[in-house]
Design a protein around this motif. Structure first.
Motif, PDB file in Angstrom:
ATOM      1  N   THR A  47       0.824  -1.192   0.000  1.00  0.00           N
ATOM      2  CA  THR A  47       0.000   0.000   0.000  1.00  0.00           C
ATOM      3  C   THR A  47       0.863   1.248   0.000  1.00  0.00           C
ATOM      4  OG1 THR A  47      -1.941   1.060   1.024  1.00  0.00           O
ATOM      5  CG2 THR A  47      -0.231   0.220   2.517  1.00  0.00           C
ATOM      6  N   TYR A  48       0.243   2.383  -0.322  1.00  0.00           N
ATOM      7  CA  TYR A  48       0.944   3.644  -0.526  1.00  0.00           C
ATOM      8  C   TYR A  48       0.113   4.793   0.022  1.00  0.00           C
ATOM      9  CZ  TYR A  48       1.787   7.794  -3.496  1.00  0.00           C
ATOM     10  OH  TYR A  48       1.974   9.053  -3.960  1.00  0.00           O
ATOM     11  N   PHE A  49       0.779   5.675   0.737  1.00  0.00           N
ATOM     12  CA  PHE A  49       0.156   6.895   1.268  1.00  0.00           C
ATOM     13  C   PHE A  49       0.843   8.112   0.678  1.00  0.00           C
ATOM     14  CE2 PHE A  49      -2.534   5.347   4.709  1.00  0.00           C
ATOM     15  CZ  PHE A  49      -2.031   4.073   4.928  1.00  0.00           C
ATOM     16  N   GLN A  50       0.047   9.072   0.308  1.00  0.00           N
ATOM     17  CA  GLN A  50       0.556  10.402   0.003  1.00  0.00           C
ATOM     18  C   GLN A  50      -0.017  11.292   1.122  1.00  0.00           C
ATOM     19  OE1 GLN A  50       1.828  11.522  -3.437  1.00  0.00           O
ATOM     20  NE2 GLN A  50       1.779  13.714  -3.105  1.00  0.00           N
ATOM     21  N   ASN A  51       0.876  11.767   1.982  1.00  0.00           N
ATOM     22  CA  ASN A  51       0.447  12.430   3.221  1.00  0.00           C
ATOM     23  C   ASN A  51      -0.463  11.458   3.984  1.00  0.00           C
ATOM     24  OD1 ASN A  51       1.899  14.882   2.623  1.00  0.00           O
ATOM     25  ND2 ASN A  51       0.338  15.244   1.055  1.00  0.00           N
ATOM     26  N   GLU A  52      -1.672  11.887   4.362  1.00  0.00           N
ATOM     27  CA  GLU A  52      -2.523  10.987   5.147  1.00  0.00           C
ATOM     28  C   GLU A  52      -3.433  10.130   4.271  1.00  0.00           C
ATOM     29  OE1 GLU A  52      -2.647  14.206   5.125  1.00  0.00           O
ATOM     30  OE2 GLU A  52      -4.716  14.862   4.708  1.00  0.00           O
ATOM     31  N   ALA A  53      -3.438  10.373   2.988  1.00  0.00           N
ATOM     32  CA  ALA A  53      -4.361   9.667   2.090  1.00  0.00           C
ATOM     33  C   ALA A  53      -3.757   8.352   1.594  1.00  0.00           C
ATOM     34  CB  ALA A  53      -4.698  10.562   0.913  1.00  0.00           C
ATOM     35  N   GLN A  54      -4.519   7.276   1.779  1.00  0.00           N
ATOM     36  CA  GLN A  54      -4.098   5.973   1.260  1.00  0.00           C
ATOM     37  C   GLN A  54      -4.563   5.895  -0.193  1.00  0.00           C
ATOM     38  OE1 GLN A  54      -5.740   2.553   3.314  1.00  0.00           O
ATOM     39  NE2 GLN A  54      -4.047   1.250   2.709  1.00  0.00           N
ATOM     40  N   LEU A  55      -3.630   6.019  -1.129  1.00  0.00           N
ATOM     41  CA  LEU A  55      -3.992   6.180  -2.531  1.00  0.00           C
ATOM     42  C   LEU A  55      -4.070   4.867  -3.292  1.00  0.00           C
ATOM     43  CD1 LEU A  55      -2.134   9.439  -3.590  1.00  0.00           C
ATOM     44  CD2 LEU A  55      -4.450   9.129  -2.672  1.00  0.00           C
ATOM     45  N   GLU A  56      -3.384   3.864  -2.818  1.00  0.00           N
ATOM     46  CA  GLU A  56      -3.429   2.595  -3.535  1.00  0.00           C
ATOM     47  C   GLU A  56      -3.204   1.447  -2.573  1.00  0.00           C
ATOM     48  OE1 GLU A  56      -1.311   2.501  -7.180  1.00  0.00           O
ATOM     49  OE2 GLU A  56      -1.590   0.354  -7.501  1.00  0.00           O
ATOM     50  N   LYS A  57      -3.941   0.362  -2.827  1.00  0.00           N
ATOM     51  CA  LYS A  57      -3.793  -0.865  -2.050  1.00  0.00           C
ATOM     52  C   LYS A  57      -3.664  -2.032  -3.001  1.00  0.00           C
ATOM     53  CE  LYS A  57      -6.908  -1.605   1.058  1.00  0.00           C
ATOM     54  NZ  LYS A  57      -8.162  -1.614   1.848  1.00  0.00           N
ATOM     55  N   SER A  58      -2.716  -2.912  -2.724  1.00  0.00           N
ATOM     56  CA  SER A  58      -2.564  -4.119  -3.517  1.00  0.00           C
ATOM     57  C   SER A  58      -3.679  -5.107  -3.186  1.00  0.00           C
ATOM     58  CB  SER A  58      -1.219  -4.755  -3.209  1.00  0.00           C
ATOM     59  OG  SER A  58      -1.145  -6.083  -3.685  1.00  0.00           O
ATOM     60  N   ARG A  59      -4.001  -5.952  -4.150  1.00  0.00           N
ATOM     61  CA  ARG A  59      -4.982  -7.003  -3.852  1.00  0.00           C
ATOM     62  C   ARG A  59      -4.409  -8.010  -2.849  1.00  0.00           C
ATOM     63  NH1 ARG A  59      -3.104  -8.048  -8.985  1.00  0.00           N
ATOM     64  NH2 ARG A  59      -2.098 -10.056  -9.292  1.00  0.00           N
ATOM     65  N   LEU A  60      -3.076  -7.937  -2.599  1.00  0.00           N
ATOM     66  CA  LEU A  60      -2.485  -8.778  -1.556  1.00  0.00           C
ATOM     67  C   LEU A  60      -3.003  -8.374  -0.179  1.00  0.00           C
ATOM     68  CD1 LEU A  60       1.260  -8.806  -2.673  1.00  0.00           C
ATOM     69  CD2 LEU A  60      -0.373 -10.677  -2.894  1.00  0.00           C
ATOM     70  N   LEU A  61      -3.470  -7.132  -0.074  1.00  0.00           N
ATOM     71  CA  LEU A  61      -3.918  -6.612   1.214  1.00  0.00           C
ATOM     72  C   LEU A  61      -5.361  -7.048   1.427  1.00  0.00           C
ATOM     73  CD1 LEU A  61      -1.869  -4.869   2.779  1.00  0.00           C
ATOM     74  CD2 LEU A  61      -3.341  -2.918   2.356  1.00  0.00           C
ATOM     75  N   SER A  62      -5.506  -8.239   2.030  1.00  0.00           N
ATOM     76  CA  SER A  62      -6.854  -8.758   2.250  1.00  0.00           C
ATOM     77  C   SER A  62      -7.557  -7.936   3.325  1.00  0.00           C
ATOM     78  CB  SER A  62      -6.771 -10.220   2.682  1.00  0.00           C
ATOM     79  OG  SER A  62      -6.336 -10.295   4.029  1.00  0.00           O
ATOM     80  N   ASP A  63      -8.822  -8.286   3.591  1.00  0.00           N
ATOM     81  CA  ASP A  63      -9.582  -7.505   4.570  1.00  0.00           C
ATOM     82  C   ASP A  63      -9.054  -7.698   5.984  1.00  0.00           C
ATOM     83  OD1 ASP A  63     -12.497  -9.731   4.476  1.00  0.00           O
ATOM     84  OD2 ASP A  63     -10.396 -10.077   4.955  1.00  0.00           O
ATOM     85  N   ARG A  64      -8.103  -8.610   6.180  1.00  0.00           N
ATOM     86  CA  ARG A  64      -7.498  -8.746   7.508  1.00  0.00           C
ATOM     87  C   ARG A  64      -6.398  -7.714   7.734  1.00  0.00           C
ATOM     88  NH1 ARG A  64      -4.472 -12.533   8.315  1.00  0.00           N
ATOM     89  NH2 ARG A  64      -4.092 -13.283   6.198  1.00  0.00           N
ATOM     90  N   PHE A  65      -5.990  -7.049   6.661  1.00  0.00           N
ATOM     91  CA  PHE A  65      -4.923  -6.067   6.738  1.00  0.00           C
ATOM     92  C   PHE A  65      -5.525  -4.663   6.702  1.00  0.00           C
ATOM     93  CE2 PHE A  65      -0.883  -8.380   5.828  1.00  0.00           C
ATOM     94  CZ  PHE A  65      -1.410  -9.640   5.632  1.00  0.00           C
ATOM     95  N   SER A  66      -5.013  -3.788   7.535  1.00  0.00           N
ATOM     96  CA  SER A  66      -5.407  -2.395   7.435  1.00  0.00           C
ATOM     97  C   SER A  66      -4.208  -1.518   7.746  1.00  0.00           C
ATOM     98  CB  SER A  66      -6.564  -2.071   8.392  1.00  0.00           C
ATOM     99  OG  SER A  66      -6.164  -2.275   9.730  1.00  0.00           O
ATOM    100  N   ALA A  67      -4.107  -0.426   7.018  1.00  0.00           N
ATOM    101  CA  ALA A  67      -3.005   0.506   7.220  1.00  0.00           C
ATOM    102  C   ALA A  67      -3.576   1.897   7.372  1.00  0.00           C
ATOM    103  CB  ALA A  67      -2.035   0.458   6.052  1.00  0.00           C
ATOM    104  N   GLU A  68      -2.920   2.669   8.222  1.00  0.00           N
ATOM    105  CA  GLU A  68      -3.339   4.047   8.457  1.00  0.00           C
ATOM    106  C   GLU A  68      -2.107   4.941   8.498  1.00  0.00           C
ATOM    107  OE1 GLU A  68      -7.319   3.398  11.239  1.00  0.00           O
ATOM    108  OE2 GLU A  68      -5.436   4.078  12.140  1.00  0.00           O
ATOM    109  N   ARG A  69      -2.346   6.195   8.227  1.00  0.00           N
ATOM    110  CA  ARG A  69      -1.296   7.194   8.398  1.00  0.00           C
ATOM    111  C   ARG A  69      -1.961   8.486   8.890  1.00  0.00           C
ATOM    112  NH1 ARG A  69       2.941   9.989   4.157  1.00  0.00           N
ATOM    113  NH2 ARG A  69       4.484  10.561   5.731  1.00  0.00           N
ATOM    114  N   PRO A  70      -2.374   8.475  10.137  1.00  0.00           N
ATOM    115  CA  PRO A  70      -3.055   9.667  10.666  1.00  0.00           C
ATOM    116  C   PRO A  70      -2.120  10.864  10.667  1.00  0.00           C
ATOM    117  CG  PRO A  70      -2.479   8.147  12.434  1.00  0.00           C
ATOM    118  CD  PRO A  70      -2.189   7.441  11.163  1.00  0.00           C
ATOM    119  N   LYS A  71      -2.640  11.990  10.260  1.00  0.00           N
ATOM    120  CA  LYS A  71      -1.889  13.251  10.259  1.00  0.00           C
ATOM    121  C   LYS A  71      -0.699  13.219   9.300  1.00  0.00           C
ATOM    122  CE  LYS A  71      -3.143  14.081  15.078  1.00  0.00           C
ATOM    123  NZ  LYS A  71      -2.653  14.313  16.449  1.00  0.00           N
ATOM    124  N   GLY A  72      -0.616  12.209   8.469  1.00  0.00           N
ATOM    125  CA  GLY A  72       0.444  12.176   7.473  1.00  0.00           C
ATOM    126  C   GLY A  72       1.839  12.012   8.031  1.00  0.00           C
TER     127      GLY A  72
END
Lengths: 116, 108
Positions: A47-72
């Motif tokens: 997955t990829y974040f630009q600042n706090e926005a998660q712009l892309e997620k791979s299909r490898l990232l199943s619903d058991r995976f979550s990523a965050e970047r609060p406040k960038g």
């Protein structure tokens, strides 16, 4: 040390448990990436974040995976209900990107997950 | 077929030899990276290039966009150069696709 920092460096857990990894990028870097690497293989994009926005997620990232970047700033990658197949090195990288590519990437040392 | 192919997968050489690692890719890219990974996992960016040639110390990276091919050269190789070298290509700003890596061993 002003490089990319990841923790924990190693995590051993039992199947079914939740784990969370943290990445602290270089402070002025706006882009943050998570990759997964299994033994003998090259890293794979998660997955990829630009600042706090998660712009892309791979299909490898199943619903058991979550990523965050609060406040960038720092980012967390959580894996719920871990499975043995989740065992891997989880790599974080950051860059100061204003171009149509990732920019020069700075990697952390990685967080190695072992699921028993 | 993988989008990024590296060769050789393993390379063993004697100290002082000239080393070449190759990378071929099958899609249009905005940039190509050469990375070095030592045992224990840490990855260091060696080069990012989108055309021509770059040199840093004993390392040289070249890219031929038309042929979709890049090479990493190491002159006067040294045992401390032993590592896995990874080629990765940018598919836009977000996505980086990695090769499987070339494991280099330099014997004294």
């Amino acid at each position: 040390d002003t490089g990319v920092s990841q923790n924990p460096r190693h995590k051993i857990t039992k199947r079914g448990q939740n784990v969370t990894f943290r990445c602290d990028p270089i402070s002025e870097h706006n882009r943050l990436y998570w990759y997964r690497q299994t033994l003998g293989q090259g890293p794979e994009f998660l997955t990829y974040f630009q600042n706090e926005a998660q712009l892309e997620k791979s299909r490898l990232l199943s619903d058991r995976f979550s990523a965050e970047r609060p406040k960038g700033s720092f980012s967390t990658l959580e894996i719920q209900r871990t499975e043995q197949g989740d065992s891997a090195m989880y790599l974080c990288a950051s860059s100061l990107g204003r171009t149509p590519n990732t920019g020069e990437l700075f990697f952390g040392e990685g967080s190695r997950l072992t699921v028993l | 077929k993988n989008e990024v192919e590296q060769s050789p997968q393993n390379l063993t050489a004697q100290e002082g030899e000239f080393i070449t690692i190759n990378c071929s890719y099958s899609v249009g890219i905005s940039a190509l990276h050469w990375l070095q990974q030592h045992p224990g996992g840490g990855i260091v960016s060696l080069f990012m290039l989108s055309s021509g040639k770059k040199k840093h110390g004993r390392l040289i990276a070249t890219i031929n966009i038309q042929e979709k091919h890049s090479s990493l050269h190491i002159t006067a190789s040294h045992p401390r150069d032993s590592a896995v070298y990874i080629c990765a290509v940018n598919l836009g700003a977000q996505k980086l696709v990695f090769g499987q890596g070339t494991r280099l061993t330099i014997n004294p």
